[in-house]
Design a protein around this motif. Structure first.
Motif, PDB file in Angstrom:
ATOM      1  N   SER A 117      -7.107   2.144   1.327  1.00  0.00           N
ATOM      2  CA  SER A 117      -6.649   2.803   0.100  1.00  0.00           C
ATOM      3  C   SER A 117      -6.620   1.808  -1.069  1.00  0.00           C
ATOM      4  O   SER A 117      -6.408   0.607  -0.871  1.00  0.00           O
TER       5      SER A 117
ATOM      6  N   CYS B 238       0.848  -1.199   0.000  1.00  0.00           N
ATOM      7  CA  CYS B 238       0.000   0.000   0.000  1.00  0.00           C
ATOM      8  C   CYS B 238       0.881   1.245   0.000  1.00  0.00           C
ATOM      9  O   CYS B 238       1.736   1.410   0.868  1.00  0.00           O
TER      10      CYS B 238
ATOM     11  N   THR C  72      -0.214   4.220   0.482  1.00  0.00           N
ATOM     12  CA  THR C  72      -0.736   5.217   1.415  1.00  0.00           C
ATOM     13  C   THR C  72      -0.224   4.957   2.841  1.00  0.00           C
ATOM     14  O   THR C  72       0.368   5.836   3.458  1.00  0.00           O
ATOM     15  N   CYS C  73      -0.441   3.725   3.347  1.00  0.00           N
ATOM     16  CA  CYS C  73       0.008   3.456   4.722  1.00  0.00           C
ATOM     17  C   CYS C  73       1.336   2.691   4.747  1.00  0.00           C
ATOM     18  O   CYS C  73       1.848   2.361   5.820  1.00  0.00           O
TER      19      CYS C  73
ATOM     20  N   SER D 238      -5.682  -2.578   5.688  1.00  0.00           N
ATOM     21  CA  SER D 238      -5.370  -1.759   6.870  1.00  0.00           C
ATOM     22  C   SER D 238      -6.021  -0.384   6.790  1.00  0.00           C
ATOM     23  O   SER D 238      -6.675   0.055   7.730  1.00  0.00           O
ATOM     24  N   CYS D 239      -5.846   0.321   5.645  1.00  0.00           N
ATOM     25  CA  CYS D 239      -6.331   1.707   5.592  1.00  0.00           C
ATOM     26  C   CYS D 239      -7.407   1.938   4.534  1.00  0.00           C
ATOM     27  O   CYS D 239      -7.968   3.037   4.455  1.00  0.00           O
TER      28      CYS D 239
ATOM     29  N   THR E   8       2.244  -0.291   4.146  1.00  0.00           N
ATOM     30  CA  THR E   8       2.360  -1.661   4.639  1.00  0.00           C
ATOM     31  C   THR E   8       2.414  -2.630   3.459  1.00  0.00           C
ATOM     32  O   THR E   8       1.850  -2.365   2.386  1.00  0.00           O
TER      33      THR E   8
END
Lengths: 220, 120
Positions: free
Chosen positions: B94, B73, B75-76, B91-92, B78
């Motif tokens: 995105s 990802c 964005t975060c 997780s987020c 991970t």
């Protein structure tokens, strides 16, 4: 005991032939799409509608893939469009070699668009590159809204999704938002169209987009 | 059921890497199959056995390493295993992600038995 290191893609040979097909397409300025879906989603009807719209504006040829019969080629031939039927005799997908062989029977000079209608199957055709510029997947409302999650590879590899039989939405267990949401979860870049071959909904919009894609790729 | 044509492609790769005189000594073929490769390992094993059974490669077996579907990802930041085929970050949320693994369909190694191992 000895070990031979190989590290090769199993479908490498198909990918090499697909690259050759792509070179041929590019040499002719030909834009090629690979139309995929489960059986009965309306691929051939979409194709008929698309041809009726586009054949006035560009020269289009078709390759039809089916396990048996040339029913689809007969339907396309009625529209006065050059068509070659591939019968796979049990094979569940088209591969790059079958396309290479079929191209011998088509005149590519002056052709603008080639549409390949794959064998109706949401699994196997996802793995086989034919040399096309893009895959377009058709999913009909009668199939329900969970197909993208069940067959992710096909939706991931496609550039556009046609949600077909949109006119039947009130009668079937399919939530449009759910179907779109599931498809975009698999492939956020998917361009989505809502179509009906009975009412003609969405066909013009889809054809305009297709034409634009050709312009972007072939004559940028 | 394209596993049969996948099995045929595997046989062709073996034939390209192993001299004909050693085909009957091919003991194992190691494959990497990703979670979204669209290949069912059991069907592939069955297809491979079916096409090699009466051949010089009848001793060969497939050893399949399953590769999980993983995304990164942006964005975060991970990198993690995700629901198979789903590009949205668990997780987020995105969708600005790319696939790290899961689409593999590769032959990694071929194991050749010693000559005495296959003598009757």
């Amino acid at each position: 005991m000895s070990i031979i290191t190989v590290e090769r893609k199993v479908l490498e040979k198909n990918d090499e032939l697909a690259a050759k097909n792509r070179t041929v397409f590019e040499a002719h300025g030909l834009f090629v799409i690979n139309l995929v879906s489960s059986p009965g989603s309306g691929k051939t009807s979409i194709l008929e509608q698309t041809l009726c719209h586009l054949k006035k504006r560009m020269r289009v040829a078709v390759i039809e893939g089916d396990v048996q019969t040339d029913f689809d080629a007969q339907r396309i031939a009625k529209l006065d469009v050059p068509v070659v039927q591939i019968v796979t005799n049990g094979g569940c997908h088209l591969d790059a070699k079958l396309i290479q062989d079929a191209l011998v029977n088509l005149t590519l000079d002056g052709m603008d668009l080639l549409i390949i209608e794959n064998v109706g199957n949401l699994v196997c055709p996802a793995n086989y590159d034919l040399g096309e510029h893009m895959k377009v997947v058709v999913a009909s409302t009668t199939e329900g809204d969970d197909k993208p999650l069940k067959y992710p590879a096909m939706f991931r590899n496609a550039s556009a999704l046609l949600i077909n039989k949109i006119d039947l939405l009130p009668y079937v267990r399919c939530t449009l938002a759910e179907l779109k949401g599931n498809a975009l979860k698999i492939n956020p870049n998917l361009k989505v169209f809502e179509t009906s071959c009975t009412t003609g909904q969405g066909i013009e919009e889809w054809c305009a987009w297709l034409e634009q894609q050709r312009t972007n790729l072939i004559h940028p | 059921m394209h596993e049969l044509s996948v099995a045929q492609s595997i046989v062709e790769i073996i034939q390209q890497h192993v001299p004909r005189s050693e085909w009957e000594r091919v003991a194992a073929v190691r494959l990497k199959i990703g979670a979204i490769a669209g290949v069912v390992p059991e069907s592939l094993e069955f297809s491979f056995q079916a096409i090699t059974a009466e051949s010089t490669m009848s001793h060969a077996r497939l050893e399949i390493e399953s590769i999980p579907f993983r995304i990164h990802c942006h964005t975060c930041l991970t990198t993690a295993e995700n629901e198979i085929g789903v590009a949205q970050c668990s997780s987020c949320g995105s969708t600005d992600t790319n696939i790290i693994s899961g689409s593999e369909l590769d032959v990694s190694e071929i194991e050749i038995a010693d000559p005495e191992a296959v003598r009757p």
